[in-house]
Write a protein that holds these residues in place. Structure first.
Motif, short mmCIF file in Angstrom:
data_model
loop_
_atom_site.label_atom_id
_atom_site.label_comp_id
_atom_site.label_asym_id
_atom_site.label_seq_id
_atom_site.Cartn_x
_atom_site.Cartn_y
_atom_site.Cartn_z
N ILE A 103 60.32 -53.51 3.35
CA ILE A 103 61.68 -53.06 3.64
C ILE A 103 61.78 -52.71 5.11
CG2 ILE A 103 63.42 -51.28 3.18
CD1 ILE A 103 62.28 -51.04 0.36
N PHE A 104 62.79 -53.26 5.81
CA PHE A 104 63.04 -52.92 7.21
C PHE A 104 64.55 -52.88 7.39
CE2 PHE A 104 63.44 -53.52 11.76
CZ PHE A 104 62.41 -52.75 12.26
N ASP A 105 65.11 -51.69 7.21
CA ASP A 105 66.57 -51.52 7.21
C ASP A 105 67.00 -50.93 8.55
OD1 ASP A 105 69.22 -51.07 6.75
OD2 ASP A 105 68.94 -50.06 4.82
N VAL A 106 67.69 -51.74 9.37
CA VAL A 106 68.24 -51.27 10.65
C VAL A 106 69.75 -51.47 10.66
CG1 VAL A 106 66.15 -51.59 12.01
CG2 VAL A 106 67.70 -53.52 11.66
N SER A 107 70.37 -51.50 9.50
CA SER A 107 71.81 -51.71 9.42
C SER A 107 72.58 -50.57 10.09
CB SER A 107 72.24 -51.86 7.95
OG SER A 107 71.91 -50.69 7.23
N HIS A 108 73.79 -50.90 10.53
CA HIS A 108 74.69 -49.91 11.14
C HIS A 108 74.08 -49.28 12.38
CE1 HIS A 108 77.06 -50.42 7.50
NE2 HIS A 108 75.99 -50.13 6.79
N ASN A 109 73.68 -50.13 13.31
CA ASN A 109 73.23 -49.71 14.64
C ASN A 109 73.94 -50.59 15.67
OD1 ASN A 109 70.96 -47.55 14.68
ND2 ASN A 109 70.40 -48.85 12.95
N MET A 110 73.39 -50.66 16.88
CA MET A 110 73.99 -51.48 17.94
C MET A 110 72.95 -52.42 18.54
SD MET A 110 76.45 -48.61 19.77
CE MET A 110 75.11 -47.42 19.96
N LEU A 111 72.12 -52.98 17.67
CA LEU A 111 71.04 -53.84 18.12
C LEU A 111 71.55 -55.23 18.49
CD1 LEU A 111 68.48 -52.78 15.37
CD2 LEU A 111 68.38 -52.16 17.79
N SER A 112 70.78 -55.95 19.28
CA SER A 112 71.16 -57.30 19.71
C SER A 112 69.91 -58.15 19.84
CB SER A 112 71.92 -57.23 21.04
OG SER A 112 71.10 -56.64 22.04
#
Length: 543
Positions: free
Chosen positions: A102-111
């Motif tokens: 599991i690698f959850d980075v949802s709801h950020n400002m990544l690009s």
């Protein structure tokens, strides 16, 4: 600090930054700091926590990028960095994590591009959702940070080389050049997209007419992912909503409200739970699973869910239906208006706390519910006070049972950290790969729950300079002849010690370190019924 294995400070009001000294905890396996008000960057020193398996920093206000040193944590299996303000690109070093589930980075400002590994190539969209600049092959995106150069074709090249782009030297300006500019390519791509769109719409209209003319089945409704989750990126195909038994499968609220955050009841290890209403006016609770990459295939999933739908007991929450696509799974349960037991034990004042009779009834009801599940071959795996719900009359119902069977990719540690989110409920055999996981794991969790109900204290309490384990605390009090110290002070002495003492001892027996020393749940029910009505049992023996 170096010997610390578990640090759980989630759901507090902590602010400030994650201390860089965390890197000194080389034995740390589970770090949970989610749902606070943390700011600043994720310290690069976290890469020194070489034993780390689970990391949760979600629902904070962390900024900056994900440190490259996270790629050093080769044992890492579960990462949740969602709901922050992280930016920058994901470090390529993350592709070095072989055990990642599991690698959850949802709801950020990544690009930028995702790391190049098998896990990230198949990562569920829900794990990277709401990162506008993040590129995903699953969405057919490609990063455009470097604009492609114009394609120059040399008309003098031989036919067998005409498919290759040949640069033209400046001194050969007298030769004709064919240059396809970026705008030309965009125009071509746009035309192709329009053509594909027309064909797609025609096919969909034809399917819709065929579906409208086909006989309709009452308990099955085809719905799109847009309708259910407002996430058009989840899946391009329609899913199937299946309701068991009687009742309309349609919802009175529009699709925008079905999984609306305003309707959220709570969140657990597997996902969030929402409330909505069927067309017939019946409220239901909908659990949205957030571990799509670990869910079984559609056939196996439906087979397991339909088996769970046959569970019918007064002390078990009924499963009403389910919804499936490859990227979105929902489980639909009866809605219980009384809330969960955790709230009644730990968030109520002395004036509205549970009475002795209510606590006894809850313990007995949970025992009966677990007995029924075990008799039908269902191991709960996830028994804790937040998964015991109360109806209008205060009757307990066991919920969230059997979910582990839907997730075959979970190993023991992920199961213990993801499902058994409160450390104190976890049976010791989870840490031993040679011991078989059986119903006795539920018996252990039940024993902890019994002590939690009697004492009003949490299974594990983290103090400023100490960690208090409830089982050890109660056992010490009994050994020192202080059984009254085991009871919730809010009861104010309004309980019969001749009933309370055998139940305390029963809780301790259920939490024995050796599984074979724990009783079966059917035996537990018999003991509780004997404690409740000893005179009735004596009369039965005389007869």
């Amino acid at each position: 600090m170096r010997l610390l294995e578990v640090l759980d400070v989630s759901s507090n009001r902590l602010d400030g930054a994650v201390p860089p000294e965390i890197g000194g905890a080389v034995a740390l396996r589970d770090l949970r700091m989610g749902r606070n008000s943390l700011t600043g960057h994720i310290p690069s020193q976290i890469g020194s926590c070489s034993s780390l398996i689970a990391l949760d920093l979600s629902h904070n206000s962390l900024t900056g990028s994900v440190p490259r040193t996270v790629g050093n944590l080769t044992s890492l299996q579960v990462v949740n960095l969602s709901q922050n303000k992280l930016n920058g690109t994901l470090p390529v070093e993350l592709s070095n994590l072989p055990s990642l589930h599991i690698f959850d980075v949802s709801h950020n400002m990544l690009s930028g591009d995702l790391p190049n590994s098998r896990f990230f190539k198949n990562i569920p969209e829900s794990f990277i959702d709401d990162n506008a600049g993040l590129c995903s092959s699953r969405k057919n995106d490609s990063c455009s940070a470097v604009m492609p150069k114009p394609i120059v074709l040399n008309p003098n090249s031989s036919s067998n080389q005409s498919s290759q782009a040949t640069p033209i030297a400046p001194n050969n300006m007298h030769h004709k050049k064919i240059i396809l500019s970026i705008s030309t390519l965009i125009a071509i791509a746009g035309g192709a997209a329009i053509a594909i769109g027309v064909v797609t719409i025609s096919v969909l209209n034809r399917r819709a007419r065929a579906r409208a003319s086909a006989p309709r089945s009452a308990p099955v409704v085809a719905l799109s992912d847009d309708y259910l989750s407002q996430s058009p990126e989840n899946d391009a195909t329609s899913g199937k909503l299946v309701m068991f038994g009687k009742g309309s499968p349609e919802f009175s609220a529009g699709g925008h409200a079905l999984l609306n955050k305003d309707c959220e009841l709570g969140r657990g290890g597997f996902g969030a739970v929402y409330k909505t209403v069927l067309r017939d006016g019946q409220p239901v609770a909908i659990k949205k699973l957030t571990v799509s990459s670990l869910v079984k295939s559609k056939d196996d999933f439906e087979r397991q869910v339909k088996m769970l739908s046959k569970v019918r007991h007064h002390n078990v929450v009924s499963l009403r239906g389910f919804y499936w696509t490859s990227s979105l799974q929902l489980l639909i349960y009866d809605y219980l208006p009384g809330g969960n037991l955790h709230k009644h034990l730990h968030e109520c004042t002395e004036d509205n706390s549970l009475s002795w009779m209510e606590r006894f009834d809850i313990i007995l009801g949970v025992a009966r519910g677990l007995t029924y599940l075990h008799q039908h071959g269902i191991i709960h795996y996830n028994l804790k006070s937040s998964n015991v719900l109360l109806d209008n009359n205060g009757e307990p119902r066991v919920g969230d049972y059997g979910l582990a069977k839907l997730l075959p990719m979970l190993d023991r540690y992920v199961l213990s950290s993801k499902i058994q989110s409160a450390l104190g409920y976890m049976a010791p055999e989870f840490a031993c790969k040679t011991v078989k996981i059986t119903e006795k794991c539920d018996v252990y969790g039940f024993g902890v729950l019994v002590l939690e109900v009697l004492t009003g204290r949490k299974p594990v309490e983290y103090l400023e300079d100490d960690v208090v384990v409830l089982c050890d605390l109660v056992r010490s009090a009994l050994e020192e002849g202080r059984p009254e110290d085991c009871m919730d002070p809010r009861l104010c002495g309004e309980f019969p010690m001749d009933e309370a003492l055998p139940i305390i001892k029963l809780g301790l027996v259920c939490t024995s370190q050796v599984p074979s020393n724990r009783p079966d749940m059917a035996e537990v029910v018999n003991i509780l019924e004997l404690v409740r009505s000893p005179q009735d049992s004596a009369e039965d023996e005389l007869v």
